[in-house]
Design a protein around this motif. Structure first.
Motif, PDB file in Angstrom:
ATOM      1  N   LEU A 174     -13.526   4.895-107.881  1.00 43.69           N
ATOM      2  CA  LEU A 174     -13.432   4.928-106.419  1.00 43.69           C
ATOM      3  C   LEU A 174     -13.127   6.356-106.005  1.00 43.69           C
ATOM      4  N   LEU A 175     -13.867   6.908-105.021  1.00 45.88           N
ATOM      5  CA  LEU A 175     -13.696   8.290-104.576  1.00 45.88           C
ATOM      6  C   LEU A 175     -13.336   8.293-103.084  1.00 45.88           C
ATOM      7  N   PHE A 176     -12.190   8.928-102.772  1.00 46.52           N
ATOM      8  CA  PHE A 176     -11.726   9.040-101.381  1.00 46.52           C
ATOM      9  C   PHE A 176     -11.808  10.490-100.937  1.00 46.52           C
ATOM     10  N   GLU A 177     -12.133  10.674 -99.652  1.00 47.34           N
ATOM     11  CA  GLU A 177     -12.050  12.015 -99.080  1.00 47.34           C
ATOM     12  C   GLU A 177     -10.589  12.308 -98.734  1.00 47.34           C
ATOM     13  N   ALA A 178     -10.336  13.547 -98.314  1.00 50.52           N
ATOM     14  CA  ALA A 178      -8.942  13.989 -98.105  1.00 50.52           C
ATOM     15  C   ALA A 178      -8.224  13.165 -97.048  1.00 50.52           C
ATOM     16  N   GLN A 179      -8.936  12.681 -96.040  1.00 52.04           N
ATOM     17  CA  GLN A 179      -8.277  11.933 -94.964  1.00 52.04           C
ATOM     18  C   GLN A 179      -7.858  10.523 -95.381  1.00 52.04           C
ATOM     19  N   GLY A 180      -8.226  10.080 -96.617  1.00 55.82           N
ATOM     20  CA  GLY A 180      -7.817   8.766 -97.083  1.00 55.82           C
ATOM     21  C   GLY A 180      -8.701   7.672 -96.542  1.00 55.82           C
ATOM     22  N   GLY A 181      -8.206   6.389 -96.660  1.00 56.45           N
ATOM     23  CA  GLY A 181      -8.970   5.262 -96.157  1.00 56.45           C
ATOM     24  C   GLY A 181      -8.871   4.067 -97.082  1.00 56.45           C
ATOM     25  N   GLU A 182      -9.780   3.107 -96.914  1.00 54.80           N
ATOM     26  CA  GLU A 182      -9.793   1.892 -97.719  1.00 54.80           C
ATOM     27  C   GLU A 182     -11.149   1.719 -98.425  1.00 54.80           C
TER      28      GLU A 182
ATOM     29  N   SER B 256      -3.682   7.174 -98.975  1.00 48.83           N
ATOM     30  CA  SER B 256      -3.116   7.915 -97.833  1.00 48.83           C
ATOM     31  C   SER B 256      -3.773   9.280 -97.726  1.00 48.83           C
ATOM     32  N   ALA B 257      -3.611   9.963 -96.558  1.00 48.16           N
ATOM     33  CA  ALA B 257      -4.200  11.296 -96.346  1.00 48.16           C
ATOM     34  C   ALA B 257      -3.571  12.299 -97.295  1.00 48.16           C
ATOM     35  N   SER B 258      -4.409  13.274 -97.750  1.00 45.88           N
ATOM     36  CA  SER B 258      -3.939  14.281 -98.698  1.00 45.88           C
ATOM     37  C   SER B 258      -3.935  15.655 -98.052  1.00 45.88           C
ATOM     38  N   SER B 259      -2.820  16.361 -98.268  1.00 41.47           N
ATOM     39  CA  SER B 259      -2.731  17.762 -97.829  1.00 41.47           C
ATOM     40  C   SER B 259      -2.704  18.704 -99.016  1.00 41.47           C
ATOM     41  N   GLU B 260      -3.015  18.154-100.218  1.00 40.98           N
ATOM     42  CA  GLU B 260      -2.987  18.948-101.441  1.00 40.98           C
ATOM     43  C   GLU B 260      -4.137  19.959-101.450  1.00 40.98           C
TER      44      GLU B 260
ATOM     45  N   HIS C 177      -9.377  17.161-102.380  1.00 42.85           N
ATOM     46  CA  HIS C 177      -8.431  17.936-101.566  1.00 42.85           C
ATOM     47  C   HIS C 177      -9.088  18.335-100.250  1.00 42.85           C
ATOM     48  N   ALA C 178      -8.281  18.835 -99.324  1.00 37.89           N
ATOM     49  CA  ALA C 178      -8.770  19.210 -97.983  1.00 37.89           C
ATOM     50  C   ALA C 178      -9.818  20.311 -98.094  1.00 37.89           C
ATOM     51  N   ASN C 179     -10.896  20.209 -97.296  1.00 40.48           N
ATOM     52  CA  ASN C 179     -11.994  21.185 -97.247  1.00 40.48           C
ATOM     53  C   ASN C 179     -12.778  21.269 -98.555  1.00 40.48           C
ATOM     54  N   ALA C 180     -12.729  20.228 -99.366  1.00 41.61           N
ATOM     55  CA  ALA C 180     -13.418  20.251-100.661  1.00 41.61           C
ATOM     56  C   ALA C 180     -14.901  19.954-100.495  1.00 41.61           C
ATOM     57  N   LEU C 181     -15.643  20.363-101.502  1.00 50.39           N
ATOM     58  CA  LEU C 181     -17.040  19.938-101.608  1.00 50.39           C
ATOM     59  C   LEU C 181     -17.010  18.477-102.048  1.00 50.39           C
ATOM     60  N   ILE C 182     -17.551  17.576-101.220  1.00 50.40           N
ATOM     61  CA  ILE C 182     -17.379  16.150-101.469  1.00 50.40           C
ATOM     62  C   ILE C 182     -18.511  15.642-102.363  1.00 50.40           C
ATOM     63  N   LEU C 183     -18.109  15.187-103.551  1.00 46.23           N
ATOM     64  CA  LEU C 183     -19.036  14.557-104.490  1.00 46.23           C
ATOM     65  C   LEU C 183     -18.681  13.077-104.596  1.00 46.23           C
TER      66      LEU C 183
END
Length: 861
Positions: free
Chosen positions: A47-55, A93-97, A122-128
């Motif tokens: 499972l892959l989440f973006e920095a803002q989190g979610g379900e 949860s949202a990540s600020s790492e 992490h924030a501003n990451a290249l999303i794969l």
């Protein structure tokens, strides 16, 4: 009161129904069902989440209770346990790492485990879509989704480029890209990665590939001494495995190593073998998750020592020890024992050999329960009339041999009665005599094989060898047939009947047929009938054998089939051998001979008579193939100054009408005998000879052979075609090559040659019959000393030659049929002593023939 009884009956019926229902397996709501075969599957492993989190969700498919273990604080699940199928919601949860973070959700049910890997960018990451792939050993394709609208680049480091390959051609802003992962053939797992960069960001996708499953034992068989020992098994492996000791070996084999998931050594304790038999066990080392396995074999024999019985006290001591089975050899010898009754029939098995070399032994009483001999049964001395006492014996693992001599003649033995339950002989079955003194005979009372009615197979050779090595002796003179072997089906090795005589001796003079072998279907090795004289005197052997009757079901001979009658150079008096054998009747089912088929009648001295009743090959009507050579040999010595008769009745090859191929040579070799052979009739279906075709007459033999009639289907000869005469009367009736009308190719050379000073082949006038011959592979045509030859026109279709030699043919004037060949040949063209002898230049200039003089036909030169 009646109401009370009714209530009690109703209550009992209710209890009975409830008990019956429980037996049928209705669920108890207080006890969850835990089946023995647990199934556990999850819908995704990443499972892959973006920095803002979610379900995100995944599904559990299970047939029992399950639990979820989660050690992170930023990732939660809406359930941590359950039973059966369920969709689980995962919240991040949202990540600020400034770096990615990962955790594992471990799902367990019974003994099975599944892992869900949760990754948050992490924030501003290249999303794969995924940054870790677990690839099986056999490899496969992976696809990575990229956040739309971002320009990116991929880079596969050089050290991984041999097994990670990009397989899609992408535009600058494609949303996905695919890679192929090659199979991993190494025993170790491997890790590689792919670099992604875009939008001033970088990310990495890691590839984890499983190794090739390996389970290698340094040694797979261990022999342990009788007293027991510890053994250490070294292995190389990368799997989780089980060690499985069979139940029947658990009392004497135990694993004493304490190990973790992996180990490189296994240590076993082997207890002492206190029994009376060898033992063995097979220990399985098996991968828990695949069919991969290997086997450790442990062998533990007991100590062996020869047991010798010479006196009755020896028998009593053995009986007192209470052994029913022994490991080792038993030898019965000495002058005292007459019977083995004192054993009281306790012995059931000998894991070794039994040797009888006791001349006073008249009975085998005392061995009635002996059922198995794993080694040899050898009889060299004894006064037994039969084998009564061995009535329970079912198998002999090694050889069964009766070996008699003049000093140990075994003259009382009449039959094999007593062996009615013997079913198999693993090795050789030999009945052998070797007389060493004058006026001595061996096995003179043995008349048949009665008693062996259950014997079905002989694993080695079956040999009857009667030797009389000194004068006035005879061996096996009462043996008339093979009666008693009615159920013998296979002889894996050779079947040989040999009679060797010396000075006024005779052997096997009563053997008239092979009756008793009606079930024999195959002989794996050679089938040989051999009668020979070793010294001078009035010798005779196998004189009663008339045919092969009794072998009606024999279908194949794997090796050679030889009928041989010979004498030695020193045999200066009368000798007769196989004088009654008139045909091959009895071999009507024989279809194939894997090796040579040879009829050999050879005299080294005078007054000899060999196979002089054999008229034809009748009885072999179903023989289709001979894998080796087919030879008919009848020769005498240069010093043979008196009467000699050999194969004088053989007039044709009748009986071989089904023979289609001879893999080796076809050879007729005669010197003075074979005078009745007129043609090759009987070989009408022979199509191919793989080797040479030779007809040799060295001393006024083959005087009736007039043509090659009978070979009308022969198309090819793989080797040489040779007619060889070396005496003034040799092959005097042969007029032409009629009968070879379909012969198209000779793989070797064509030779008609004569080695005598005088002319032979006085009737050969032409090559009529060879009109279809096109190819002579050896490229040589040699014709020498043909006084009647006047025409070679039937060689008109021969296509090419390298050498031509035609000499001493005084009636031959016309060579024109060879003109095209001579024009194209680079070798030698040699003619000499003929009616006309043109040089090669004359021949090529057109002078290829000459008119013979008017009186040429009357000139015998």
């Amino acid at each position: 009161m009646k109401r009370l009884l009714s209530l009690l009956m109703a209550l009992s019926l209710t209890l009975f129904i409830r008990c019956g229902s429980d037996d049928k397996g209705i669920d108890n709501p207080d006890e969850p069902v835990n089946p023995e075969d647990v199934t556990l599957e999850i819908s995704t492993t990443d499972l892959l989440f973006e920095a803002q989190g979610g379900e995100k969700e995944f599904t559990i498919t299970c047939n029992t209770d399950w639990t979820i273990t989660n050690e992170s604080a930023w990732c939660t699940t809406d359930a941590t346990s359950g039973n059966g199928n369920r969709t689980v919601t995962v919240t991040a949860s949202a990540s600020s790492e400034t770096a990615d973070r990962n955790t594992n959700l471990t799902v367990k049910a019974g003994g099975k485990t599944q892992i869900v890997t949760v990754t948050q960018k992490h924030a501003n990451a290249l999303i794969l879509s995924k940054n870790k792939f677990d690839v099986p050993q056999e490899g496969g394709d992976i696809t990575i989704e990229i956040k739309a609208g971002i320009e990116y680049q991929t880079d596969i480091p050089e050290e991984f480029s041999s097994w990670i390959r990009r397989t899609t051609t992408r535009a600058a802003e494609s949303q996905s890209i695919s890679f192929t992962i090659e199979a991993n053939e190494e025993a170790d797992k491997r890790t590689g990665y792919i670099l992604f960069s875009g939008n001033a960001q970088k990310d990495t996708v890691f590839i984890y590939q499983a190794p090739k499953n390996t389970l290698i034992l340094s040694e797979d068989t261990y022999t342990v001494p009788t007293e027991g020992a510890e053994i250490t098994v070294e292995l190389k492996t990368n799997i989780d495995y089980d060690v499985q000791i069979p139940d029947d070996a658990a009392s004497w084999v135990s694993l004493i190593t304490t190990r973790a998931l992996r180990t490189d050594r296994l240590t076993f304790r082997i207890e002492a073998n206190t029994g009376d038999a060898d033992r063995s066990a097979k220990i399985a080392v098996k991968d828990k998750n695949s069919p991969l396995s290997d086997t450790i074999t442990i062998l533990q024999p007991i100590e062996r020592a020869d047991i010798i019985w010479e006196t009755e006290q020896d028998l009593l001591d053995f009986k007192a020890a209470g052994h029913t089975r022994i490991q080792g050899n038993i030898i019965v010898r000495g002058e005292e024992l007459k019977t083995l009754q004192k054993l009281d029939n306790l012995l059931t098995e000998i894991n070794g050999s039994l040797t009888l070399e006791c001349p006073s032994l008249t009975s085998l009483d005392g061995l009635y329960n002996l059922a198995k001999i794993t080694g040899n049964l050898l009889i060299t001395e004894g006064s037994m009339v039969s084998f009564e006492g061995l009535n329970s014996l079912k198998s002999i693992g090694g050889d069964f041999e009766i070996n008699a001599s003049s000093s140990r003649p075994l003259t009382a033995l009449e039959s094999f009665e007593g062996l009615e339950n013997l079913q198999a002989i693993g090795g050789n079955f030999k009945v052998t005599t070797a007389a060493a003194d004058s006026y001595s005979s061996s096995l003179t009372s043995l008349a048949s094989f009665k008693g062996l009615s259950s014997l079905k197979s002989i694993g080695g050779d079956f040999e009857i060898n009667a030797e009389a090595k000194h004068y006035n002796s005879s061996s096996l003179k009462a043996l008339e047939s093979f009666e008693g072997l009615e159920n013998l089906q296979t002889i894996e090795g050779n079947f040989k009947v040999t009679a060797a005589d010396s000075y006024n001796s005779s052997s096997l003079t009563s053997l008239a047929s092979f009756k008793g072998l009606g079930s024999l279907k195959s002989i794996g090795g050679d089938f040989e009938i051999n009668a020979k004289a070793e010294d001078k005197g009035y010798n005779s052997s196998l004189t009663a054998l008339e045919s092969f009757e009794g072998l009606e079901n024999l279908q194949s001979i794997g090796g050679n089939f030889k009928v041989t009658a010979t004498d030695s150079y020193h045999s200066s008096s009368s000798y007769s051998s196989l004088t009654s054998l008139a045909s091959f009747k009895g071999l009507s089912s024989l279809k194939s001979i894997g090796g040579d088929f040879e009829i050999n009648a050879k005299a080294e001295n005078n007054n000899s008579y060999f196979l002089d009743a054999l008229e034809s090959f009748e009885g072999l009507e179903n023989l289709q193939s001979i894998g080796g050579n087919f030879k008919v040999t009848a020769t005498d010595s240069y010093h043979s100054s008196s009467s000699y008769s050999s194969l004088t009745s053989l007039a044709s090859f009748k009986g071989l009408s089904s023979l289609k191929s001879i893999g080796g040579d076809f050879e007729i070799d005669a010197s003075s005998p074979l005078t009745a052979l007129e043609s090759f009739e009987g070989l009408e279906n022979l199509q191919a000879i793989g080797g040479n075709f030779k007809v040799t007459d060295s001393y006024s033999s083959l005087t009736s052979l007039a043509s090659f009639k009978g070979l009308n289907s022969l198309k090819s000869i793989g080797g040489d075609f040779e007619i060889n005469a070396s005496h003034s009367s040799s092959l005097q009736a042969l007029e032409s090559f009629e009968g070879l009308e379909n012969l198209q190719s000779i793989g070797g050379n064509f030779k008609v040659t004569f080695t005598s000073y005088y002319y032979s082949l006085t009737s050969l006038a032409s090559f009529k019959g060879l009109s279809s011959l096109k190819s002579i592979g050896g490229k040589n045509l040699i014709i020498d000393r043909c006084p009647a030859l006047s025409n070679i026109d039937d060689l008109k279709n021969v296509e090419a030659l390298d050498e031509i030699s035609i000499t001493d043919c005084p009636k031959l004037y016309d060579f024109c049929v060879l003109k095209n060949i001579v024009q194209n040949m680079s070798g030698t063209f040699y003619v000499n002593g003929n009616g006309y002898n043109p040089t090669k230049k004359q021949f090529l200039d057109g002078a290829c023939s000459q008119t013979p003089p008017a009186d040429n036909n009357d000139n015998d030169n």
